[in-house]
Structures are given as C-alpha cells and as structure tokens.
Design a protein around this motif. Sequence first.
Motif, short mmCIF file in Angstrom:
data_model
loop_
_atom_site.label_atom_id
_atom_site.label_comp_id
_atom_site.label_asym_id
_atom_site.label_seq_id
_atom_site.Cartn_x
_atom_site.Cartn_y
_atom_site.Cartn_z
N LEU A 305 0.83 -1.20 0.00
CA LEU A 305 0.00 0.00 0.00
C LEU A 305 0.86 1.26 0.00
CD1 LEU A 305 -2.81 -1.14 2.46
CD2 LEU A 305 -3.16 -0.40 0.08
N SER A 306 1.94 1.25 0.76
CA SER A 306 2.86 2.40 0.75
C SER A 306 3.44 2.60 -0.65
CB SER A 306 3.99 2.18 1.76
OG SER A 306 3.49 2.15 3.09
N PHE A 307 3.86 1.52 -1.26
CA PHE A 307 4.41 1.55 -2.61
C PHE A 307 3.37 2.10 -3.59
CE2 PHE A 307 5.80 0.04 -6.69
CZ PHE A 307 7.17 -0.19 -6.60
N ALA A 308 2.16 1.55 -3.52
CA ALA A 308 1.09 1.91 -4.45
C ALA A 308 0.69 3.37 -4.32
CB ALA A 308 -0.13 1.02 -4.21
N ILE A 309 0.41 3.80 -3.08
CA ILE A 309 -0.07 5.17 -2.88
C ILE A 309 1.01 6.18 -3.21
CG2 ILE A 309 -0.96 6.79 -1.16
CD1 ILE A 309 -2.24 4.37 0.26
N SER A 310 2.26 5.87 -2.89
CA SER A 310 3.35 6.79 -3.20
C SER A 310 3.53 6.99 -4.70
CB SER A 310 4.66 6.29 -2.57
OG SER A 310 4.59 6.32 -1.17
N VAL A 311 3.55 5.89 -5.45
CA VAL A 311 3.70 6.00 -6.91
C VAL A 311 2.51 6.74 -7.51
CG1 VAL A 311 3.81 4.72 -9.08
CG2 VAL A 311 5.19 3.97 -7.13
N TYR A 312 1.32 6.40 -7.07
CA TYR A 312 0.11 7.06 -7.59
C TYR A 312 0.12 8.55 -7.27
CZ TYR A 312 -3.55 4.37 -9.93
OH TYR A 312 -4.31 3.73 -10.88
N THR A 313 0.47 8.90 -6.03
CA THR A 313 0.47 10.30 -5.63
C THR A 313 1.49 11.10 -6.42
OG1 THR A 313 -0.23 9.68 -3.39
CG2 THR A 313 0.74 11.87 -3.66
N LYS A 314 2.68 10.55 -6.58
CA LYS A 314 3.73 11.25 -7.33
C LYS A 314 3.32 11.50 -8.78
CE LYS A 314 7.90 10.08 -4.73
NZ LYS A 314 8.54 11.40 -4.78
N ASN A 315 2.46 10.65 -9.31
CA ASN A 315 2.03 10.80 -10.70
C ASN A 315 0.62 11.38 -10.82
OD1 ASN A 315 4.17 9.46 -12.63
ND2 ASN A 315 4.10 8.21 -10.77
N GLY A 316 0.16 12.03 -9.74
CA GLY A 316 -1.09 12.77 -9.78
C GLY A 316 -2.34 11.93 -9.90
#
Length: 625
Positions: A305-316
């Motif tokens: 979840l940390s991996f997923a949310i971080s990548v998603y957030t960084k890419n808007g």
Amino acid sequence: MSKISQLYQLYNNMGIRYINYCIGHEVEKKLGILKRKHPTVLPLKNYISLEEWRNLKNLFLIEARENLSFPKNNSDILKKKGERILRGELLFFNANWINIGRDYDWITNPSNGYQYDITKHWSEIPDMSEEAGDIKFVWEKSRFSYLLTLIRYDYSFDQDLSEYVFSEIESWIAANPINKGPNWRCSQEISLRMFNWCFALYYYQHSTALNEERWQKIQEVIFASLHHVYHHINFSRIAVRNNHAITETLFLTLSNILFPFIPETVNWSKNGLKWFEEEIDYQIYNDGTFLQFSMNYHRVVVQLLSFAISVYTKNGQKFSGFVYEKAYKSVNFLYQCMQDENGWLPNYGSNDGALFFPLADTDYRDYRPQLNTLYHILTNELLFEDQYIIEDLLWNGKVTNNEKLFSNINKIEGIQEFSIGGYYLCRNKEYFTFIRCGNHKDRPAQADNLHIDIWYKGYNILRDSGTYKYNTDTEKLKYFMGSESHNVVMINDGSQMLKGGRFIWYYWTQKVYAEWKETNEEYIFKGKIKAFQYINKKATQKREIRISKKAIQWIIKDEMKNLERCSMKQIWHLNNSHLTIESKGKTLLEFDSYNSDYYGSYTNEKSAYFNFDTKISTTLTLTSL
C-alpha cells in the motif's frame, strides 16, 4: 476422510468458483494449454531506446542517485550487509546469511543442492517437492530485494555499484529463459522482481552500466513478466486470494505508469486497478484486520500500500477512497498489537520471512519502519522520529499530501476488540494480552482459534511457535500448522480442524461469541467457538480469561462441550522462567516442542500441558523479574 467428504468440505468452505477454477487449471496444465498461454518466445513489438525511456519515464519512489539529498545512513549494520552481499552471501528470509557464491546459478536450492531443470516450462515444475525441497530458497535471490540493500549501501557510503547491479540482472536474464524454470513459477515473485528492478533502473538511470544492450534485454523481460502475470491473474484472484493477488494486481495497476512504452499496459493497468481495488476491499476487513490472519502477511500488504499510494500520488493519480481508509485501519490494528519497546508483534499466523522492500536496518520482527511510512503517507505525521526508522519512509519517496487525510493514531490502554477479524487486546501498564477468537469466512492457515499471547515490556513471555517452513517433514508441518504449536486445547492429540493437503483445512473453526468486560478488579474475556467438528458436529469450546488489575496474573478457564470420552490437553508455550503455571489438582507435564521466530530456522524447546476432562482452570502468574 472420504473423497466425497473432502469435496463437500471444499465446496462448503471455498465455494464452487474455487473448485471450478482449480479443476480447470489442472486440465489446462495436463493438456498443455498453460504452455500455449505462456509461450517461451515472446518478443516485445515496440522497443524504445534507453534515451527515450530516460526522457519519457514517469515518476517513481526515488530519483536518480545524483539527485537524492536525504540523510545518509552510515551505520556499520548497513556497511556489513553491503559487504557480505558483494562477497556472495545472501540474507535468506531476513534472518540467516548463506554463502551462495558470487557465481550463483539462480536455479539451485542452497539448502539441499537440488538444481531445477531450466529447460522445463514453469507449468511443469511443482512448487512443493520432497526432492527439490522448499522452492522459496530458490526464489529468495531472484526476488532481488537484496538490490535495495546494495542501493542504500551505494548511496550512504559513496560507492558505485551500478556495474555489479546490472551484471546481476543480466546474469539472471541469461540463466532464466522466458517462462522456463522455477523463477517463472510464481506470478507474485515475478511482480516483486520487476518492482525491485525499478529501484535499480531509476537510481542508476544515468549510469554508463545501464547501456543500450542491457536496456533492450530488460525491456523484453518486463514485457514477458507483465504478460505472464496478466494471463495467469485468476490463479491468485481465485485459487489463492491473499497477498499474492494484491501484489500481482498492483503490478498490473502500475504498469502504465512504470512501463508506458508497452502499449498493452493501457488495458492491463485499467483491469489491474479494478482488480487491485477489489482485492483491497475484500481482503482488508472493515475493522482493519486481514483475511490471512497473519501479522507478517498484513505487514506485506502495508508495504504494498505504501508503494502503491506513493507512486500514484507522485504521478497525480488517486485510488478510491476506501483504499486509503483500509490502509489507515490496517496501520491502526497492527500498531495496537505492536510493542513500543522494539516494534515486535505476536508471531501469530503464517510467517514466511517476507519483507519485500528492505529499506531500513531494524530486525525483521520490528514493524516500526513499515507502519511509520504508511502512517506518514496517510496523515503527514510520524509515529516514530528515529532516523533509522525514518529511512524506510525516505526511500518510499516521503510523499506528503496537500491535506491531512486522517487523524493521529494513539495507543489504546485497557481493552479493545477487532471483532470482524476476531482479535481481542488488553494493554495494562507494562503488559499486553493478545487473544484470537474469530470467524473464518476466509481460509485459515493454522489451527489456532482462542490462542493467547502475553507480553511484558516488549518481551513475549507466553508465545506462539511461528511457522518454520511450508515444505518440510510431516512432523514439523503437523506441529507448526496444527494446534500443538499454540496456546490452545487439543482433543485426542488432534487439532481444532482436520488437515487436508498443503494449505487446506477442513471443518473450519467459527466464533459463536466473544466479548470483553471490565470491573474494578479485572478485565474479563469470554469467547466460544465451534471446533473439533470432525469429531462431533455439535462440539464447542468456551474460553474465559481473567486479567487481574492488581496482581500480575491471568486465569484461563476452558470448557469443552459434546466431546465426552475424548482425551483433552491444554497446551502452554511459556517463554520466561518467571512465568509460573498451575491448575488445582493437576500435574503439569512437559513435551518436546519447537519455536521459529524466523522462517527457515527453529529451536528445540520444552513446552507444557495439562490433561483434563471437559473443564479446567489454569492460573498464570509472573513473579518479579
């Protein structure tokens, strides 16, 4: 147990969808359909150059090494880890170092020397074999989690390990032809391998070691990996449905962000997102507990979840709101079970040594770095401010949201319950009591309902025995998966449920009721389960636990119903010489047992039990330490 009875139990527990899929999968394997779905020649149609990738790539958790500026970790622990890996050693299951050599062939089991046949299609290779041993020993290096330790070592000690890292990747590609051999056997391992390669690609993106020839080879494997996972996704979504499904659907979800040069990822990521959110919604219960009934596998999901949310957030981009809500509730549940002194949790449920992204140097049993990272992503706050814990957050991109998504979490004193998952907690001054009393709408892994764990100042004085291995001798499999390794009751020397093949149990235990009460003198837990139904369909067990507020004492009462004329044992795994145990009129007997704090290793221990008839009351007392 007859074949008809087994089939009925599978249907009753797992459902017709599971049975139909498993039958169809076996047919596809025998008829060679899986080979056709997963060809060994799978060329990528749309190559892009290395320079094109550098210019077109989306954001990842980290930037190129020369652009990183967060504090370095100059600890001896990290330095020694990096040096050992470079000498040809590998930390297996985050516990034991094994020297496999710098020229390891990627397909030999280092625990027994068995070498897999790399000419065989992956569908012809069993993941459980007495001759081959535990396949996880082969998968461990091919997961490439060790690259993250090397990258951290490179950054903190001003090394340049790019040539070593890409030569390792190139060596793996040469030794593991597409869809052949053991390392193409598991879609979760394939997904994790690509995630960890992404750390190397982004960190060393400007290195001369990442040349055009290597980039073309890596592209081909990325495409083949995505193709494999997408065309075998129902195995994890239907036959397995646990953290494997979350990992694989996340790989597909992020595919169009991480690998936009592959046209198929437009469709794969769209379906992947739908499936990923379905799995999160189903697998994480509404109280924040997890369907695998395992502390470690729940932490696996926290990392994903940390991996997923971080990548998603960084890419808007954003997931559906419930993904964040269930992530927050997961952190809360695990944090409430955690010991502040060392970050350890009860060794409850299956524990295979998994820590997909080793981005800090704390002990494997220490959950603080991973909980801290996801907590910060969701709240913009920290649970812990120690730099050696925060390092995990930094390598996860230290995502900060414009608005605080959730409120702060505080450790709860006294009693609390997570009734959907079936966990009942009591934190009383320096003591922590953990009780399981749950329903099973999803597959249980161990026969451990009504287990009790007790902790004092971060030390586990009444313990669970752990897991050891998924592929070992019959005696140890029976012990670690069965009731004997837990603080529960056994009937006729048998477990609460009837063991089937591999990870299958029949006659699942089910909660009838569970409740906490508090008086001026004590905390009182009362629970009842249906258990030992293979002996008598009306069989039940009641357990009452009284926790004194004045003395350091626990009174445990068990009562068995509809199990007359059966032998009964109340099992105890004491882990401190100052913890005394007695039951009026009964003799405490010892037996040889095992304990496994870390996957792949165990210690010989002495545990104890009382024989009883229908009812028993036992008192545990901790004397001064």
